[in-house]
Motif scaffolding. Sequence first.
Motif, mmCIF file in Angstrom:
data_model
loop_
_atom_site.group_PDB
_atom_site.id
_atom_site.type_symbol
_atom_site.label_atom_id
_atom_site.label_comp_id
_atom_site.label_asym_id
_atom_site.label_seq_id
_atom_site.Cartn_x
_atom_site.Cartn_y
_atom_site.Cartn_z
ATOM 1 N N TYR A 35 12.602 59.131 2.095
ATOM 2 C CA TYR A 35 13.097 59.394 0.735
ATOM 3 C C TYR A 35 14.036 60.592 0.723
ATOM 4 C CZ TYR A 35 9.316 56.238 -0.583
ATOM 5 O OH TYR A 35 8.480 55.160 -0.681
ATOM 6 N N ALA A 94 12.428 50.890 2.623
ATOM 7 C CA ALA A 94 13.695 51.555 2.342
ATOM 8 C C ALA A 94 14.357 51.997 3.651
ATOM 9 C CB ALA A 94 13.469 52.768 1.428
ATOM 10 N N TYR A 126 13.728 51.130 -4.114
ATOM 11 C CA TYR A 126 12.416 51.441 -3.556
ATOM 12 C C TYR A 126 12.031 52.894 -3.850
ATOM 13 C CZ TYR A 126 11.623 47.159 -0.810
ATOM 14 O OH TYR A 126 11.372 45.871 -0.411
ATOM 15 N N SER A 127 13.011 53.795 -3.717
ATOM 16 C CA SER A 127 12.723 55.212 -3.940
ATOM 17 C C SER A 127 12.356 55.479 -5.380
ATOM 18 C CB SER A 127 13.932 56.070 -3.547
ATOM 19 O OG SER A 127 14.334 55.788 -2.231
ATOM 20 N N PRO A 167 17.507 50.523 -0.976
ATOM 21 C CA PRO A 167 16.679 51.694 -0.654
ATOM 22 C C PRO A 167 16.449 52.603 -1.849
ATOM 23 C CG PRO A 167 18.374 51.392 1.005
ATOM 24 C CD PRO A 167 18.700 50.464 -0.119
#
Lengths: 206, 701, 123
Positions: free
Chosen positions: B315, B451, B400-401, B397
């Motif tokens: 992340y 991600a 997802y974060s 990604p």
Amino acid sequence: MSGNTLPNPGFRLRASYHHVNREDEVNFGFWVFLMSDAIIFGLLFATYATMVRATAAGPGPKQLFDINSVAIETAALLLSSFGYGMASLALKYELGYRKVIAWLILTLLLGLVFLGFEVHDFLTMFAHGGSPGGSGFTSAFFGLVPLHGLHVATGCIWMVVLIVQMLRYGIDADVRLGVQRLALFWHFLDIVWIAIFSIVYLGGLA
Amino acid sequence: MSIAHVIFGRLSLQSLPFWAAVQHPTIENIINGTIATGAASVVVIGAGATAALITYLGKWRWLWTEWLTSVDHKRIGIMYIVIAFVMLARALIEAVLMRTQQAFGLGGGFLSPEHFGELFSTHGTIMIFFMAMPFLIGLINFVMPMQIGTRDVSFPVMNSVSLGLTMAGAMLVMISLVIGKFSTGGWSGYPPYTEIAFSPGVGPDYWIWAVSLSGIGTMLTGINFAVTIYKRRAPGMTLMRMPLFTWTALCTAILMIFAMPPLTVATALLALDRYLGFHFFTNMAGGNMMNYANLFWLFGHPEVYILILPAFGVYSEVIPTFSGKAIYGYVSLVLATMSIALLSFGVWLHHFFTMGQSAGVNATFGIATMMIGIPTGVKIYDWMLTMFRGRIRFTVPMVYSLGFMMLFVIGGLSGIILANPSIDYQVHNTLFLVAHFHNVLIPGLLFGMLAGYHFWFPKAFGFRLNERWGMASALCWIVGFMFAFFPLYALGLMGFPRRTVAFYNPVYQPYMAIAEFGALIILMALACLAIQLVASILQREQNRVPAGDPWNASALEWSVAAPAPEYNFAVLPEVTARHAFMVAKENGTAYGSPERFTDIEMPRNSPLGIVLCATGSFVAFGLVWHIWWMVALAMLATVAAVIWHGSVRDYERIIPAETVRRDYIRWLQLLSETEPVSRDGEVAHDNAGLADVHETMEAAE
Amino acid sequence: MNHADDLGGLPPRMQPPFGGSTPGDGFRNDLRSYAWGLLLAIVLTAVPFALVHAHALPTSSLWLAIGLFALVQGVVHFRCFLHINPPHEHLDEALLVAFTVIILIMMAGGTVWILGNLHSRMY
């Protein structure tokens, strides 16, 4: 983070070949492994401490431990550590592979003396009703002390392998690294033995 | 002791999955036998079909030289992630099976309690040891050496050995589907239930050796990663100039080194009890089963931080990249990571508040547990502040974060609730706990891994993944997770215990039905992932990013071609700033020409990893089935292989400077012909991996 | 930290112009280190053995004495045999050992505390 005050902001592709000191790296890695091994022993010591009284009406430390045998084992292992120290010096000051092998053989013999007495100790304990399946106490003892013995045995095998390699390749970079790492291993095992004879044997007989 | 017994140990026809159904054809046996046989068939047919396909394509030699004996950290990383995906599929199907059983569980359901017990045990064991660990180890393996500007890890052959041991453990768990039964003692394997007296079968032994094999592999990996980061950083890359993913990799490695030994001790002592009649955890002769819980969770708690820290690292790379801003609060993130790593060793008792300690002991650990929430909170704030005033791009990604930031916080908060011993006494081992840990693992760990998979896939294979199917998968995961697990919070508060096959109070049923709906959506998410991969491979020519920087990212791995060259960097970089590549792009010094090229020394392939995978598998299989000759031979082979490896002297090969120069010039040539793309064109076909840096990243610091 | 750095094997503080200037000195210093280590270790082993053999003290005092001698001997081994003498070379290793000791205290100490507490509540 703008680096525009630097002549080469971010990174540059210099031709300078960055040498990693392989000896440094390998020995450090082995230290890390030894530390994880230390945790294993530490937890077995803690387990032993909490189970030392769980004799289930069977024999306990005072009935099973032989202080003389332990003294001999301690002497053998300590002298073997010194012997390995001499082998390390022979390696470091390049006194020739024959000297290194000679000291290693001495160390190996002392290690085998240690193992011989220890196995004899265990067999005697079995004969006096102190087998692992007897109680929590004996289980904790036989989980800890033979593990150390297994490490010593592994070290002995490793020593033989190194001697063979030395005869075959002389003292090249890999043999050198092997001797250095086994040195760390061997001294570490002697330190663990200090804890064993103090906490298990002397602590139990006190 | 018959001859058959000596040769086959306790293997017999009864070990086959359909045997019980054949011998005693009750309805329960037939249903469970059919499911078990179906699963076993998938394993056998799958393995057979794979072998047949490889033979048909004539790829055995290629597989051996390019992959199985490779010591390249990138190849090893990819193989780890392949294992993770295969095991994810299996464990997810097991989860759906359990959810379905509970959806129909009013009054009994269709699964036997035994079968259900095996399912929750394999589900947990696989997800932790054979999905999550391989996934994060694979990502770190692939990315970290490039991020620190080096060519490989410190111990490449040991890296391959770690992979081999993990593979051996995974194979053992797969074999348990075909022969014999797995443990029914959960992924934690508590005695005395898992002692010989109560579980005399092969189940707990399968569990012990699968976990031990992969545990040794992980410990070696921890050593490898820690030494690599300590000793192999590029010149000028101080610790405080490392990318955050590398920081989390370092702390994860330290956790691995110190947390795996307690697991080794716990499982070894249990094995001694089971095999040699010791009394560590038995309930007579002085055994103390409470020590098992203590030892297991001494491992288990740092383990969950091993699982989450790499995800946090992902992340920290993804969020700044897709916000068009530098990460906010780098120093605070580093300090938070280090304090999480240290504190994680001080809280393990919260997994067994109810075991009988005094309130003082419980309170101490409860307070320590709540303290860990603080650095985690700091990280969340840092990520939010990274996004603030950034230019957010909703790529897969990033989605997802975002899902992580919103959902993980809920899971973390339920953890703080559980950290209070008084409350924990009410909800311990209920579905509330199950909801909590899935709430932190799925939006936390799994979203991070997916991600990362999406983010670094182009660097590994040279083309981007299909964005639309990726988005579908992400959304299904987010929605599916919520439907599958939020009802479990309610169920837990209503008193529903975990690991329970059936129930008799209809009040629970609507919640179970909603959870089942969520499970099916998650199954769709898995399907979308599979379709995404197939579609991406089919469309790969349109999505190639040979210039290597498809996302306009800031760390060193993006400064090389995609797929990355075998030796990573033609010339090792000398770093002068944090976010080195981004700084270079902003100042126009990226993609420079080196002063000169030198020969590159790379390690040769080694068969040691795959050999130890084989010998390790045989040792474990022999131990499970009491085939002692197999154990002895395989252990001898292991020792012989290690000694043989120690005698190898020719373990490096040279890549001539001329080859390196030629490849590099060709890449520079390609760059000069490549059209840079702005971020608006990021997911279009014209993104060839060259970023248009006229829109520079705002420096937050 | 860097074994290859030493000037002919001399530890930094023994390099010229502060210490001896011949390779022989390095050897002698190292030999002295091992010899002292052996001697101290023998003494630190013999005393607790003798104390236990003679039952010279009450049990808990004996335990304290044994523990202290063991700790000191451990340090002797680290310094004389393993050459961990911070803050000179081997700083990385010294920090690693220190960190391990902290973890050990938490894990082993925690185990003894928890199980001791459980034990006391069982009877």
